[in-house]
Design a protein around this motif. Structure first.
Motif, mmCIF file in Angstrom:
data_model
loop_
_atom_site.group_PDB
_atom_site.id
_atom_site.type_symbol
_atom_site.label_atom_id
_atom_site.label_comp_id
_atom_site.label_asym_id
_atom_site.label_seq_id
_atom_site.Cartn_x
_atom_site.Cartn_y
_atom_site.Cartn_z
ATOM 1 N N GLY A 1 -1.290 8.699 -4.847
ATOM 2 C CA GLY A 1 -2.621 8.820 -4.272
ATOM 3 C C GLY A 1 -2.729 9.903 -3.224
ATOM 4 O O GLY A 1 -3.755 10.528 -3.053
ATOM 5 N N ILE B 1 0.820 -1.217 0.000
ATOM 6 C CA ILE B 1 0.000 0.000 0.000
ATOM 7 C C ILE B 1 0.864 1.282 0.000
ATOM 8 O O ILE B 1 0.481 2.305 -0.545
ATOM 9 C CB ILE B 1 -0.928 -0.066 1.241
ATOM 10 N N VAL C 1 -8.630 2.838 -0.090
ATOM 11 C CA VAL C 1 -8.444 2.158 -1.370
ATOM 12 C C VAL C 1 -9.611 1.189 -1.571
ATOM 13 O O VAL C 1 -9.912 0.378 -0.691
ATOM 14 C CB VAL C 1 -7.093 1.398 -1.404
ATOM 15 N N GLN D 1 1.086 5.492 -2.272
ATOM 16 C CA GLN D 1 0.908 6.764 -1.560
ATOM 17 C C GLN D 1 1.379 7.989 -2.327
ATOM 18 O O GLN D 1 0.763 9.035 -2.245
ATOM 19 C CB GLN D 1 1.630 6.719 -0.216
ATOM 20 N N MET E 1 -5.783 7.533 3.207
ATOM 21 C CA MET E 1 -6.188 7.122 1.866
ATOM 22 C C MET E 1 -7.027 5.860 1.984
ATOM 23 O O MET E 1 -6.619 4.891 2.628
ATOM 24 C CB MET E 1 -4.976 6.874 0.978
ATOM 25 N N ARG F 1 -7.232 0.798 4.119
ATOM 26 C CA ARG F 1 -7.277 2.182 4.582
ATOM 27 C C ARG F 1 -5.932 2.440 5.242
ATOM 28 O O ARG F 1 -5.471 1.651 6.076
ATOM 29 C CB ARG F 1 -8.399 2.384 5.591
ATOM 30 N N GLY G 1 -7.846 4.933 -5.297
ATOM 31 C CA GLY G 1 -7.384 5.501 -4.033
ATOM 32 C C GLY G 1 -7.924 6.918 -3.870
ATOM 33 O O GLY G 1 -7.830 7.735 -4.787
#
Lengths: 147, 128
Positions: free
Chosen positions: A67, A60, A129, A64, A127, A139, A103
């Protein structure tokens, strides 16, 4: 010092005005090679991660910059040092090659704490997703600190 | 696993090239991780290891035992207490809660001098 604190308070007010600010949703088409490259960079040895069949639990992080980056966190603060402070993550389902994810990032919080060596300004963004049918995938809530 | 069980320590060295590789793979271009002049000017002795990379190793220390075929990391919260610089790293942890459906590990990452720089709580659920 009192004048310094006034500068910090002003900066905090400027940050707090960002709370609730969102970024346009970003679409991620997850590729096996993205997962493989990420797993390799983490020193993963679990076969499904190494082969890119499933993303490791911190994959994840690689979503970032697009996003959540793009100026969501304010960097122009009157404090010289900047560090990543916290990550809080919920994973609702594994990420796999071929997944198409969306995202959506949001500026969540800004607060001031007195540190040992002076004021510390924290900023939090999150964020969410989702997958192609709108189910939650992850999350992630990231906090950074300037001091 | 039972409450109080300790994870076998994961010992590794993080090099500058590991940082660059991670920056590329994670799409993390924050200069703190590669711009030596900038980090010195900001008062750090060296480039700072990506928090997420430390977090990945922390998770790895746990998933060696709580293997992904049986357990899924459902939730984790990590605090980067001190900046970590390239060099030796040790990751470990203790089982804080455990039953047939869930295991919670309190995990830590120490730098080469033994100082705890990162702590985290990792919550695993049984893979369905």
């Amino acid at each position: 010092m009192a004048q310094d604190m006034a500068v910090i308070e002003t900066a905090l007010q400027r940050l707090r005005a960002r709370i609730g600010m969102t970024r346009p949703p970003v679409r991620f088409a997850i590729d096996r090679s993205d997962i493989r490259r990420y797993a390799q960079a983490c020193g993963e040895i679990w076969p499904a991660y190494v082969a890119g069949d499933e993303a490791p639990p911190t994959f994840i992080a690689s979503l970032q910059d697009e996003g959540m980056g793009n100026g969501l966190f304010a960097m122009d603060l009157p404090l010289a040092k900047f560090l990543h402070s916290d990550d809080a993550v919920e994973l609702f389902q594994p990420i796999r090659p071929g997944d198409v994810l969306l995202g959506q990032a949001r500026y969540a919080d800004a607060f001031l704490r007195a540190g040992r060596n002076g004021p510390m300004l924290f900023q939090t963004a999150e964020m969410l997703v989702m997958d192609a049918v709108g189910d939650k995938v992850a999350r992630v809530e990231t906090t950074v600190v300037s001091f | 696993m039972r409450v109080g069980d300790e994870l076998a320590e994961l010992v590794l060295a993080i090099s500058r090239s590991d940082l660059i590789r991670y920056c590329g793979a994670a799409n993390d271009l924050v200069p703190l991780h590669w711009d030596q002049d900038m980090v010195r000017a900001a008062g750090y002795p060296d480039v700072v290891v990506n928090g997420w990379l430390g977090c990945a190793h922390l998770c790895r220390a746990a998933t060696r035992v709580l293997t992904p075929d049986r357990w899924l990391l459902a939730r984790y919260a990590v605090r980067y207490r001190q900046p970590l610089f390239p060099g030796e790293v040790r990751c470990g942890g203790t089982v804080a809660r455990a039953d047939t459906e869930q295991v919670v590990v309190d995990a830590w990452l120490r730098d080469g001098s033994g100082r705890v720089v990162t702590t985290g709580q990792l919550e695993f659920g049984r893979r369905k």
